[in-house]
Enzyme design. Structure first.
Site, PDB file in Angstrom:
ATOM      1  NE  ARG A 157       7.391  -2.580   6.514  1.00 59.31           N
ATOM      2  CZ  ARG A 157       6.091  -2.710   6.402  1.00 59.31           C
ATOM      3  NH1 ARG A 157       5.432  -2.023   5.500  1.00 59.31           N
ATOM      4  NH2 ARG A 157       5.441  -3.525   7.194  1.00 59.31           N
ATOM      5  NE  ARG A 166      -4.912  -1.889   9.773  1.00 62.95           N
ATOM      6  CZ  ARG A 166      -3.954  -1.232   9.141  1.00 62.95           C
ATOM      7  NH1 ARG A 166      -4.148  -0.002   8.722  1.00 62.95           N
ATOM      8  NH2 ARG A 166      -2.809  -1.799   8.918  1.00 62.95           N
ATOM      9  CE  LYS A 181      -2.061  -1.277   3.856  1.00 67.31           C
ATOM     10  NZ  LYS A 181      -1.473  -2.598   4.107  1.00 67.31           N
ATOM     11  NE  ARG A 208       1.686  -5.284  11.028  1.00 66.71           N
ATOM     12  CZ  ARG A 208       2.812  -5.066  10.355  1.00 66.71           C
ATOM     13  NH1 ARG A 208       3.967  -5.498  10.829  1.00 66.71           N
ATOM     14  NH2 ARG A 208       2.786  -4.402   9.232  1.00 66.71           N
TER      15      ARG A 208
HETATM   16  P1  AP5 Z   1       4.797  -1.471   1.977  1.00 66.24           P
HETATM   17  O1  AP5 Z   1       4.507  -0.638   0.788  1.00 66.24           O
HETATM   18  O2  AP5 Z   1       5.462  -0.836   3.148  1.00 66.24           O
HETATM   19  O3  AP5 Z   1       3.457  -2.253   2.427  1.00 66.24           O
HETATM   20  P2  AP5 Z   1       2.156  -1.739   3.188  1.00 66.24           P
HETATM   21  O4  AP5 Z   1       1.001  -2.462   2.565  1.00 66.24           O
HETATM   22  O5  AP5 Z   1       2.122  -0.263   3.237  1.00 66.24           O
HETATM   23  O6  AP5 Z   1       2.453  -2.409   4.591  1.00 66.24           O
HETATM   24  P3  AP5 Z   1       2.233  -1.950   6.092  1.00 66.24           P
HETATM   25  O7  AP5 Z   1       2.925  -3.008   6.911  1.00 66.24           O
HETATM   26  O8  AP5 Z   1       2.650  -0.542   6.314  1.00 66.24           O
HETATM   27  O9  AP5 Z   1       0.744  -2.120   6.278  1.00 66.24           O
HETATM   28  P4  AP5 Z   1       0.045  -2.334   7.600  1.00 66.24           P
HETATM   29  O10 AP5 Z   1      -1.342  -2.236   7.127  1.00 66.24           O
HETATM   30  O11 AP5 Z   1       0.391  -3.570   8.324  1.00 66.24           O
HETATM   31  O12 AP5 Z   1       0.637  -1.200   8.548  1.00 66.24           O
HETATM   32  P5  AP5 Z   1       0.208   0.296   8.824  1.00 66.24           P
HETATM   33  O13 AP5 Z   1       1.431   1.117   8.793  1.00 66.24           O
HETATM   34  O14 AP5 Z   1      -0.935   0.704   8.011  1.00 66.24           O
HETATM   35  O15 AP5 Z   1       5.660  -2.713   1.468  1.00 66.24           O
HETATM   36  C1  AP5 Z   1       6.138  -3.689   2.378  1.00 66.24           C
HETATM   37  C2  AP5 Z   1       7.526  -4.191   1.950  1.00 66.24           C
HETATM   38  O16 AP5 Z   1       7.439  -4.872   0.706  1.00 66.24           O
HETATM   39  C3  AP5 Z   1       8.537  -3.066   1.733  1.00 66.24           C
HETATM   40  O17 AP5 Z   1       9.799  -3.480   2.151  1.00 66.24           O
HETATM   41  C4  AP5 Z   1       8.523  -2.861   0.214  1.00 66.24           C
HETATM   42  O18 AP5 Z   1       9.746  -2.345  -0.247  1.00 66.24           O
HETATM   43  C5  AP5 Z   1       8.228  -4.248  -0.310  1.00 66.24           C
HETATM   44  N1  AP5 Z   1       7.413  -4.222  -1.538  1.00 66.24           N
HETATM   45  C6  AP5 Z   1       6.369  -3.383  -1.832  1.00 66.24           C
HETATM   46  N2  AP5 Z   1       5.864  -3.648  -3.055  1.00 66.24           N
HETATM   47  C7  AP5 Z   1       6.583  -4.712  -3.549  1.00 66.24           C
HETATM   48  C8  AP5 Z   1       6.530  -5.448  -4.766  1.00 66.24           C
HETATM   49  N3  AP5 Z   1       5.616  -5.187  -5.730  1.00 66.24           N
HETATM   50  N4  AP5 Z   1       7.410  -6.467  -4.935  1.00 66.24           N
HETATM   51  C9  AP5 Z   1       8.322  -6.753  -3.973  1.00 66.24           C
HETATM   52  N5  AP5 Z   1       8.432  -6.079  -2.796  1.00 66.24           N
HETATM   53  C10 AP5 Z   1       7.561  -5.075  -2.580  1.00 66.24           C
HETATM   54  O19 AP5 Z   1      -0.297   0.163  10.335  1.00 66.24           O
HETATM   55  C11 AP5 Z   1       0.583  -0.125  11.380  1.00 66.24           C
HETATM   56  C12 AP5 Z   1      -0.179  -0.276  12.692  1.00 66.24           C
HETATM   57  O20 AP5 Z   1      -0.864   0.946  13.004  1.00 66.24           O
HETATM   58  C13 AP5 Z   1      -1.292  -1.334  12.691  1.00 66.24           C
HETATM   59  O21 AP5 Z   1      -0.792  -2.610  12.974  1.00 66.24           O
HETATM   60  C14 AP5 Z   1      -2.189  -0.794  13.808  1.00 66.24           C
HETATM   61  O22 AP5 Z   1      -1.666  -1.060  15.076  1.00 66.24           O
HETATM   62  C15 AP5 Z   1      -2.134   0.701  13.584  1.00 66.24           C
HETATM   63  N6  AP5 Z   1      -3.197   1.147  12.670  1.00 66.24           N
HETATM   64  C16 AP5 Z   1      -3.033   1.675  11.418  1.00 66.24           C
HETATM   65  N7  AP5 Z   1      -4.222   1.971  10.869  1.00 66.24           N
HETATM   66  C17 AP5 Z   1      -5.159   1.628  11.788  1.00 66.24           C
HETATM   67  C18 AP5 Z   1      -6.567   1.675  11.795  1.00 66.24           C
HETATM   68  N8  AP5 Z   1      -7.268   2.131  10.748  1.00 66.24           N
HETATM   69  N9  AP5 Z   1      -7.214   1.251  12.895  1.00 66.24           N
HETATM   70  C19 AP5 Z   1      -6.536   0.774  13.964  1.00 66.24           C
HETATM   71  N10 AP5 Z   1      -5.195   0.697  14.022  1.00 66.24           N
HETATM   72  C20 AP5 Z   1      -4.511   1.117  12.937  1.00 66.24           C
END
Ligand code: AP5
Length: 222
Positions: free
Chosen positions: A129, A94, A18, A169
């Site tokens: 990552r 979410r 994402k 997660r």
């Molecule tokens: P990346 O682009 O970083 O992936 P992402 O989908 O953004 O992953 P996140 O882990 O950030 O998502 P998440 O939903 O778990 O965490 P968030 O920060 O939202 O890519 C991942 C890796 O893969 C990178 O190394 C990248 O280089 C590689 N990659 C990307 N594309 C690729 C490709 N095509 N091929 C190969 N490699 C690739 O949330 C974190 C925490 O915050 C949650 O756990 C929760 O505690 C809290 N939180 C956030 N939002 C909420 C909500 N709405 N409600 C409650 N708690 C929340």
């Protein structure tokens, strides 16, 4: 000729790409990127009250309570820049409750994008990552290594990117995914996120370009 700005939601499991796709969408479409993960990490880093509350949930790989996150998102979306340029909501809603909060406020996207990636790949992506605290750019030790030694030296690992926490997660994502997507079923588009990031972003790109064209109202003036 009025042109409504684009409103986009992007969803998918942890590490489905994402954030990576959002970097590219923002460059091309100039939308305001609202990532709840990034907003929460900024609160934690700044040591605010919200950050202190959110920290324990995030570090345990659990969802932060809805009230905290929903207030953050609705405040951000109501700012002038988001209204003018359009928005790209990443990581929210979410849970069904979060989706319903937006519906009640009449906040609805033009499209709900889901990035699909198999579980075993997600785990590897999380473990590899790295984030650049200076530019906010997302790297991966194998897939996208940093460009220079200087960048490499300052990269950080997220505390919730251990195998155990990623599994938790992912389980939480799966518990909620269907209920959330049911709210947006008529505007959902699923994209195979298990391809090189340029391939994924080309597909996202052409989809959003088409959508933007469709949103231009009335006949085009000379
Ligand atoms: P990346 O682009 O970083 O992936 P992402 O989908 O953004 O992953 P996140 O882990 O950030 O998502 P998440 O939903 O778990 O965490 P968030 O920060 O939202 O890519 C991942 C890796 O893969 C990178 O190394 C990248 O280089 C590689 N990659 C990307 N594309 C690729 C490709 N095509 N091929 C190969 N490699 C690739 O949330 C974190 C925490 O915050 C949650 O756990 C929760 O505690 C809290 N939180 C956030 N939002 C909420 C909500 N709405 N409600 C409650 N708690 C929340």
């Amino acid at each position: 000729i009025g042109q409504e700005p684009l409103k986009v939601m992007i969803s998918g499991a942890p590490a489905s790409g994402k954030g990576t796709q959002c970097e590219l969408i923002v460059q091309k479409f100039g939308l305001v990127h609202v990532s709840t993960g990034d907003l929460l990490r900024a609160e934690v880093a700044a040591g605010t009250e919200i950050g202190n509350k959110a920290k324990e949930f995030m570090n345990a790989g659990r969802l932060v309570p809805d009230e905290i996150v929903t207030a953050m998102v609705t405040t951000r979306l109501s700012r002038e820049d988001a209204k003018q340029k359009g928005w790209l909501l990443d990581g929210y809603p979410r849970s069904l409750r979060q989706a319903e909060s937006l519906e009640k406020l009449g906040i609805r996207p033009d499209v709900y994008i889901i990035l699909n990636v198999p579980d075993e790949i997600l785990i590897d992506r999380c473990i590899g990552r790295r984030l650049d605290p200076v530019t906010g750019k997302i790297y991966h030790t194998k897939n996208f290594p940093p460009e220079t030694e200087e960048i490499k030296a300052r990269l950080v690992t997220r505390p919730d990117d251990t195998e155990e926490k990623v599994k938790s997660r992912l389980a939480i994502y799966k518990q909620n995914a269907e209920a959330v997507s049911s709210v947006y079923s008529n505007i959902t588009t699923e994209i195979d996120g298990n391809r090189p990031k340029e391939v994924v972003s080309n597909e996202v790109d052409s989809f959003l370009s088409q959508l933007q064209q469709d949103k231009v109202k009335g006949p085009k003036a000379e």
